[in-house]
Write a protein that holds these residues in place. Structure first.
Motif, mmCIF file in Angstrom:
data_model
loop_
_atom_site.group_PDB
_atom_site.id
_atom_site.type_symbol
_atom_site.label_atom_id
_atom_site.label_comp_id
_atom_site.label_asym_id
_atom_site.label_seq_id
_atom_site.Cartn_x
_atom_site.Cartn_y
_atom_site.Cartn_z
ATOM 1 N N ILE A 44 -86.082 -86.355 30.668
ATOM 2 C CA ILE A 44 -87.224 -85.558 30.210
ATOM 3 C C ILE A 44 -86.898 -84.068 30.229
ATOM 4 O O ILE A 44 -86.012 -83.614 30.946
ATOM 5 N N ARG A 45 -87.644 -83.334 29.411
ATOM 6 C CA ARG A 45 -87.409 -81.898 29.281
ATOM 7 C C ARG A 45 -88.751 -81.196 29.106
ATOM 8 O O ARG A 45 -89.733 -81.821 28.695
ATOM 9 N N PRO A 46 -88.791 -79.899 29.393
ATOM 10 C CA PRO A 46 -90.057 -79.178 29.229
ATOM 11 C C PRO A 46 -90.307 -78.852 27.761
ATOM 12 O O PRO A 46 -89.365 -78.677 26.987
ATOM 13 N N ALA A 47 -91.571 -78.753 27.383
ATOM 14 C CA ALA A 47 -91.924 -78.281 26.043
ATOM 15 C C ALA A 47 -92.267 -76.801 26.159
ATOM 16 O O ALA A 47 -93.122 -76.420 26.957
ATOM 17 N N THR A 48 -91.572 -75.975 25.359
ATOM 18 C CA THR A 48 -91.827 -74.532 25.387
ATOM 19 C C THR A 48 -91.910 -74.025 23.946
ATOM 20 O O THR A 48 -91.594 -74.750 23.001
ATOM 21 N N PHE A 59 -102.426 -82.491 17.774
ATOM 22 C CA PHE A 59 -103.704 -82.880 18.402
ATOM 23 C C PHE A 59 -104.879 -82.250 17.655
ATOM 24 O O PHE A 59 -105.932 -82.868 17.505
ATOM 25 N N GLU A 60 -104.668 -81.032 17.167
ATOM 26 C CA GLU A 60 -105.735 -80.370 16.402
ATOM 27 C C GLU A 60 -105.994 -81.151 15.112
ATOM 28 O O GLU A 60 -107.139 -81.396 14.732
ATOM 29 N N LYS A 61 -104.911 -81.555 14.455
ATOM 30 C CA LYS A 61 -105.036 -82.264 13.178
ATOM 31 C C LYS A 61 -105.778 -83.592 13.335
ATOM 32 O O LYS A 61 -106.666 -83.915 12.550
ATOM 33 N N TYR A 62 -105.416 -84.359 14.348
ATOM 34 C CA TYR A 62 -105.976 -85.711 14.449
ATOM 35 C C TYR A 62 -107.263 -85.786 15.267
ATOM 36 O O TYR A 62 -108.080 -86.679 15.048
ATOM 37 N N PHE A 63 -107.427 -84.870 16.252
ATOM 38 C CA PHE A 63 -108.586 -84.998 17.147
ATOM 39 C C PHE A 63 -109.435 -83.736 17.217
ATOM 40 O O PHE A 63 -110.396 -83.679 17.974
ATOM 41 N N GLY A 64 -109.064 -82.713 16.430
ATOM 42 C CA GLY A 64 -109.875 -81.498 16.354
ATOM 43 C C GLY A 64 -109.988 -80.768 17.680
ATOM 44 O O GLY A 64 -110.947 -80.017 17.901
ATOM 45 N N THR A 65 -109.031 -80.954 18.563
ATOM 46 C CA THR A 65 -109.063 -80.255 19.850
ATOM 47 C C THR A 65 -107.634 -80.072 20.371
ATOM 48 O O THR A 65 -106.779 -80.931 20.149
ATOM 49 N N SER A 66 -107.403 -78.944 21.034
ATOM 50 C CA SER A 66 -106.066 -78.704 21.599
ATOM 51 C C SER A 66 -106.119 -77.740 22.778
ATOM 52 O O SER A 66 -105.111 -77.534 23.443
ATOM 53 N N ASP A 67 -107.292 -77.159 23.037
ATOM 54 C CA ASP A 67 -107.394 -76.185 24.138
ATOM 55 C C ASP A 67 -106.948 -76.774 25.472
ATOM 56 O O ASP A 67 -106.437 -76.063 26.333
ATOM 57 N N PHE A 68 -107.163 -78.073 25.626
ATOM 58 C CA PHE A 68 -106.808 -78.706 26.905
ATOM 59 C C PHE A 68 -105.311 -78.589 27.206
ATOM 60 O O PHE A 68 -104.891 -78.685 28.358
ATOM 61 N N LEU A 69 -104.485 -78.355 26.166
ATOM 62 C CA LEU A 69 -103.031 -78.271 26.373
ATOM 63 C C LEU A 69 -102.599 -76.882 26.855
ATOM 64 O O LEU A 69 -101.516 -76.729 27.429
ATOM 65 N N ARG A 70 -103.423 -75.890 26.582
ATOM 66 C CA ARG A 70 -103.042 -74.502 26.862
ATOM 67 C C ARG A 70 -102.917 -74.248 28.363
ATOM 68 O O ARG A 70 -103.728 -74.715 29.147
ATOM 69 N N ASP A 71 -101.872 -73.494 28.719
ATOM 70 C CA ASP A 71 -101.641 -73.088 30.118
ATOM 71 C C ASP A 71 -101.497 -74.273 31.065
ATOM 72 O O ASP A 71 -101.850 -74.186 32.244
ATOM 73 N N ARG A 72 -101.040 -75.368 30.522
ATOM 74 C CA ARG A 72 -100.723 -76.531 31.367
ATOM 75 C C ARG A 72 -99.340 -77.025 30.964
ATOM 76 O O ARG A 72 -98.867 -76.716 29.876
ATOM 77 N N LEU A 73 -98.702 -77.782 31.841
ATOM 78 C CA LEU A 73 -97.312 -78.159 31.599
ATOM 79 C C LEU A 73 -97.214 -79.417 30.738
ATOM 80 O O LEU A 73 -97.901 -80.407 30.994
ATOM 81 N N ILE A 74 -96.360 -79.340 29.731
ATOM 82 C CA ILE A 74 -96.106 -80.498 28.865
ATOM 83 C C ILE A 74 -94.611 -80.808 28.953
ATOM 84 O O ILE A 74 -93.776 -79.899 28.887
ATOM 85 N N PHE A 75 -94.297 -82.078 29.099
ATOM 86 C CA PHE A 75 -92.901 -82.515 29.120
ATOM 87 C C PHE A 75 -92.700 -83.528 27.998
ATOM 88 O O PHE A 75 -93.643 -84.225 27.601
ATOM 89 N N LEU A 76 -91.472 -83.589 27.522
ATOM 90 C CA LEU A 76 -91.142 -84.563 26.476
ATOM 91 C C LEU A 76 -90.056 -85.495 26.986
ATOM 92 O O LEU A 76 -89.173 -85.082 27.739
#
Ligand code: SF4
Length: 514
Positions: A44-48, A59-76
């Motif tokens: 796994i690696r970080p998403a930056t 997420f915006e395209k399919y579910f009309g929301t993406s704020d929940f991702l902001r300022d939180r850690l995402i890994f791939l």
């Protein structure tokens, strides 16, 4: 020794601090974390940078929301697929898979059950409520008239959240939302669960590093001591192979703590991104280290007419653009040999899964290679780079997972699309060459557009696609028997010479007569 297997691998997540744990416990709050699983091998690696922008846009395209991702850690987590395919890890859950679809030449998102549980209370679209409380749901398709409420519009194959009584399901649209009520096979349910997942507090990469500090320092001290114990017993000049990628950067961090006396070797294949050349030169200057450049110059272009485009299974340019200049450099600069630290990792590929700490370069007998990060995962590498504040190649923030030759056949099509955005000139030069070559060989632009050129022997998944498109593959071109040597034939230090050549045989001539 690393083994490549199918199945799942465990990781741990600290819910209190909002980060993945690499060691046994969180160094901030001492929690041992909650276990979760990702698909093997789990590199796994970080998403930056632009990678986050990509995930946000999906997420915006399919579910009309993406704020929940902001300022939180995402890994791939890279998994097998047609082209780029990554599991998206968020809050210690695999919430989705993003994949580059070669047919539409764009990214798609497949929602996982935990993604549906997370998004159910916050989605502004892509959600359907089914009026049916009993019966088997998982893996079945349902008629449109069972859905009494739908949030927003969707298209065929879009991911969906489906609510059925107390159940939350991940699913997929089988038809456009406009046709929902006319279809007996309107929505498919993939997975079924219960309970929403709430959005956790914000976190940062500093938190990630602090939570894993002891683990990273242990990795570092082992790497340093492995290098020291080898070089302490061998009196040869020390070098580091510095490609401009993250793995060689982590090795630089280790080596600079193990020894002060070493030089950096950079192989300039002539196919490097301008950013990489600039980064490597700038890095060595700032670090006040001697930089030796093994330059291939125009070797790739000089040999291209003879060999044709390289392929994943025909990497002639590695010998011409990497091995030949490196051999020459080592022979001239280190006639008695050198110990070179390299950033090879077992997780990178099947062929590297069995590498040892000390390896001999079979093509450069004067070079002994040390692999101090052979057991590290990509996430370990990034944790170490951030802990030590090492400057990394800016291309990583442009959504490139690996840094190398810009036109490499081993790159993903999705990365080639990125190249078209940041270097349209380099992209179109190679694209035009490939299209002309394909046409001369009896194929067409689709051979290039869909990435078929990346293989000499087309794998089954691509063969199926070619059949679907009714495409012709390039034929063998030569009608005379011809042997051409690659320029820059290299002397073999083990004795004699080794050379690469192309033997062209008429298509209809039996090989036994050659
Ligand atoms: S383009 Fe790929 S195969 Fe060719 S030299 Fe570069 S890394 Fe090797």
């Amino acid at each position: 020794m690393r083994r490549f297997r199918h199945g799942k691998v465990n990781f741990h997540w600290c819910d209190r601090c909002g980060t993945i744990l690499l060691g046994d416990k969180c160094d901030i709050c001492s929690s041992s974390g909650r276990r979760f699983k990702v698909s093997r091998p789990g590199d796994i690696r970080p998403a930056t940078g632009r990678t986050i922008d990509l995930i946000v846009s999906l997420f915006e395209k399919y579910f009309g929301t993406s704020d929940f991702l902001r300022d939180r850690l995402i890994f791939l987590n890279k998994v097998a697929g047609e082209d780029r395919t990554d599991e998206v890890i968020f809050q210690g859950h695999v919430i989705a898979t993003i994949r580059y679809d070669l047919r539409i030449r764009d990214f798609k998102l497949d929602l996982r059950l935990d993604g549906a549980r997370l998004l159910a209370p916050i989605a502004n679209k892509g959600l359907a409520i089914m009026d049916r409380e009993s019966g088997h749901l998982k893996g079945k398709n349902f008629s449109g008239d069972l859905f009494n409420e739908v949030k927003g519009s969707f298209e065929t194959e879009d991911p969906l959240i489906i609510l059925v009584g107390n159940f939350i399901c991940s699913g997929v649209a089988r038809v456009d939302s406009a046709d929902l009520h006319h279809s007996k096979r309107a929505i498919g349910i993939r997975d079924v669960g219960r309970g929403e997942i709430s959005i956790a507090k914000k976190s940062s990469w500093t938190t990630f590093v602090n939570a894993n500090k002891a683990y990273i320092l242990t990795l570092e001290s082992k790497g340093i001591s492995d290098i020291r114990s080898y070089i302490g017993n061998h009196d040869l000049p020390l070098t580091i192979s510095f490609s401009g990628g993250k793995d060689s950067l982590a090795c630089y961090g280790l080596l600079s703590k193990a020894s002060q006396k070493f030089s950096m070797i950079f192989i300039d294949t002539g196919l490097e991104f301008p950013e990489t050349i600039h980064y490597v030169k700038d890095f060595s200057r700032k670090e006040r280290k001697k930089l030796l450049i093994a330059a291939a110059g125009q070797a790739f272009w000089d040999n291209l007419d003879d060999f044709g485009p390289p392929a994943k299974d025909f990497r002639w340019c590695c010998k011409v653009c990497k091995l030949a200049p490196l051999t020459n450099l080592i022979e001239k600069q280190f006639p008695k040999g050198t110990i070179t630290v390299e950033g090879n990792r077992a997780f990178e590929s099947f062929s590297r899964s069995t590498i040892r700490f000390v390896e001999r370069n079979p093509f450069v007998p004067n070079q002994t290679i040390l692999n101090p990060i052979k057991e590290w995962r990509a996430i370990d590498v990034w944790a170490y780079i951030w802990l030590r504040g090492l400057d990394y190649n800016p291309l990583y923030d442009e959504d490139f997972e690996r840094i190398g030759c810009y036109l490499c056949p081993s790159c993903l099509e999705s990365e080639w699309r990125n190249t078209s955005l940041i270097h349209p000139d380099l992209h179109s030069e190679w694209d035009n060459y490939l299209k002309q070559w394909a046409e001369e060989c009896g194929s067409d632009d689709r051979f290039v557009t869909y990435g078929f050129w990346r293989w000499k022997i087309i794998p089954p998944k691509m063969r199926r696609m070619a059949e679907e498109f009714r495409m012709s593959m390039p034929h063998i071109r030569s009608d005379t028997l011809e042997l051409k040597w690659v320029k820059g034939v290299s002397p073999c230090l083990a004795g004699g010479h080794s050379a690469e050549g192309v033997l062209s045989v008429p298509h209809n001539r039996e090989f036994g007569r050659v």
